[in-house]
Design a protein around this motif. Structure first.
Motif, PDB file in Angstrom:
ATOM      1  N   LEU A 230       5.296 131.701  26.670  1.00  0.00           N
ATOM      2  CA  LEU A 230       3.848 131.859  26.841  1.00  0.00           C
ATOM      3  C   LEU A 230       3.088 130.657  26.286  1.00  0.00           C
ATOM      4  O   LEU A 230       2.065 130.253  26.829  1.00  0.00           O
TER       5      LEU A 230
ATOM      6  N   LYS B 282       3.856 126.359  30.641  1.00  0.00           N
ATOM      7  CA  LYS B 282       2.709 126.340  31.568  1.00  0.00           C
ATOM      8  C   LYS B 282       3.154 126.195  33.028  1.00  0.00           C
ATOM      9  O   LYS B 282       2.418 126.553  33.940  1.00  0.00           O
TER      10      LYS B 282
ATOM     11  N   ARG C  54       3.800 134.369  34.364  1.00  0.00           N
ATOM     12  CA  ARG C  54       3.297 134.384  32.984  1.00  0.00           C
ATOM     13  C   ARG C  54       2.636 135.726  32.659  1.00  0.00           C
ATOM     14  O   ARG C  54       2.733 136.220  31.534  1.00  0.00           O
TER      15      ARG C  54
ATOM     16  N   THR D 114       1.021 131.651  37.266  1.00  0.00           N
ATOM     17  CA  THR D 114       0.229 132.735  36.683  1.00  0.00           C
ATOM     18  C   THR D 114       0.914 134.090  36.804  1.00  0.00           C
ATOM     19  O   THR D 114       0.911 134.875  35.866  1.00  0.00           O
TER      20      THR D 114
END
Ligand code: FES
Lengths: 325, 108
Positions: free
Chosen positions: A146, A150, A157, A154
């Motif tokens: 997390l 990166k 994550r 999305t």
């Protein structure tokens, strides 16, 4: 023990680890115990030699199983939660430096493995470990995913965050009133597991939105560890492994909670005890026993973290757990 | 004629004098290059492989609760009478003992 006294010992112990290369490097075969391999790669990361150790990280990635996990050895097809999390963690951290697509792909596969194997109540299970142990490792891996991962998009994550929260909740719900964690089968004294879990909980909470509010219970956990240290500076009847765990954990936790004054004497006593009980080369499991390579990696890690702990910049120690880029 | 593997694998060996290990005591011996841990519980001695089958922890430093021996490294616990690991992936190797003329003998 001062940082100046420790630096040359780091160099000599690291040189010793290099002489044992054939006994731990994944480049030299698939028979090595991958927990030992992960311990050694952690030393490479903290020693900042990842750039010149590319082949070790690639070889570990190549020993990943199809389901995204890793087995007890590089050749073992049955993935194990604990080992897999340790290997995944070393790869994502190593890849902060290497930035290899192939390794990033391995990490992504490992993320899927942990998403797939989590139980509905948030825990992970591994018959070799207590559920709290088996859960703490994937939670740590997801902490780092997390914070550093990166590149994983999305949607992934978001899934990781949900899974991480469930895992964290399982851990926090299991904390005892005295701030410690216990498991009647594996950890009746609670020492080692508490050392692991206070740092996991605290770092996760501080770094990720502060949603769990664990400062108070973790402070209690740290105080419990302080109360369990022997006068000589060790924990758990002169257990080298557990003394290193507690000393490292207190370094991080005391810095993060701003309770250095309370914890520093215990950290110094722990470091002194650890350094006094080193063999000529490496560390044993208990004073007077033969050197154990994995314990030697722990010893190197402890010394390297102690250098970071001794720095003015309190964020530096966070980097040694992989929570900052 | 060559010796059968079984005969080579299990020879009776004296591990210690029975008097060496008092009730509640323990002793590690090295026999045929193997480390063996002997525990005296309630006046009866039990011999086990001193190396934990999980990841090699030194069982001589384990904690004993009745007949349950807990490895000091990651906490696997074994029944020293049977080697049973209570559901862990590997049981502990045991060496049944007999007392001959005050000496503890096992097939090792
Ligand atoms: S080495 Fe004995 S429980 Fe892990």
């Amino acid at each position: 023990m001062t940082p100046e006294e420790i630096e040359p010992i780091i160099e000599s112990e690291y040189a010793y680890l290099r002489t044992e290369y054939d006994n731990w490097s994944p480049t030299t075969g698939e028979e090595h115990d991958l927990e030992l391999v992960a311990h050694a790669l952690r030393v490479l990361i903290h020693k900042k030699v990842v750039e010149t150790s590319t082949s070790e990280f690639i070889a570990l990635g190549a020993q990943q199983n199809e389901d995204g996990g890793w087995g007890q050895t590089g050749a073992a097809n049955e993935s194990k939660i604990w080992v897999a999390a340790f290997c995944g963690l070393m790869l994502i951290r190593g890849n902060q430096v290497l930035e290899y697509e192939r390794i990033s792909g391995s990490v992504q596969l490992a993320i899927r493995y942990f998403l797939d194997t989590q139980q509905p109540d948030g825990r992970w299970c591994d018959p070799s470990w207590a559920d709290l142990d088996a859960t703490s490792h994937p939670v740590s891996f997801f902490n780092v995913v997390l914070v550093l991962g990166k590149e994983f998009g999305t949607t992934m994550r978001k899934k990781v965050l949900e899974s991480w929260k469930k895992g964290m909740q399982f851990i926090l719900d299991s904390q005892a009133d005295d701030g410690g964690w216990y498991d009647q089968e594996f950890h009746p004294t609670g020492v080692e597991i508490t050392a692991h879990l206070i740092q996991d909980s605290l770092v996760a909470d501080v770094m990720i939105e502060n949603v769990m509010r664990v400062s108070r219970p973790c402070r209690k956990g740290a105080q419990l560890l302080l109360s369990l240290q022997s006068e000589s500076g060790s924990w758990d009847n002169d257990n080298v492994d557990h003394t290193m765990d507690c000393t490292r954990s207190l370094m991080l936790v005391s810095r993060m909670l701003g309770i250095e004054r309370e914890c520093d004497p215990a950290i110094q006593a722990g470091m002194d005890w650890i350094m006094q009980h080193k063999n000529e080369q490496g560390w044993p499991d208990f004073p007077g026993m033969d050197t154990n390579l994995e314990r030697t990696c722990d010893g190197l890690d402890t010394m390297l973290k102690y250098l970071a702990y001794s720095e003015e910049d309190c964020m530096k120690i966070m980097r040694y757990w992989g929570y900052l880029a | 004629m060559s010796e059968s593997p079984d005969a080579a694998a299990s020879q009776p060996v004296v591990l210690a004098d029975a008097d060496d290990i008092q009730e509640g005591g323990r002793k590690e011996v090295v026999v045929e290059n193997r480390k063996i841990a002997i525990f005296n519980v309630d006046g009866q001695c039990y011999a086990v492989n001193a190396i934990c089958p999980h990841r090699g922890g030194p069982l001589i430093r384990g904690t004993l609760d009745g007949y349950r021996l807990r490895c000091p490294i990651h906490g696997w616990a074994f029944d020293i009478r049977t080697g049973d690991s209570n559901g862990r992936p590997h049981d502990l190797e045991i060496f049944p003992l007999r007392c001959e003329n005050g000496r503890l003998v096992a097939e090792v």
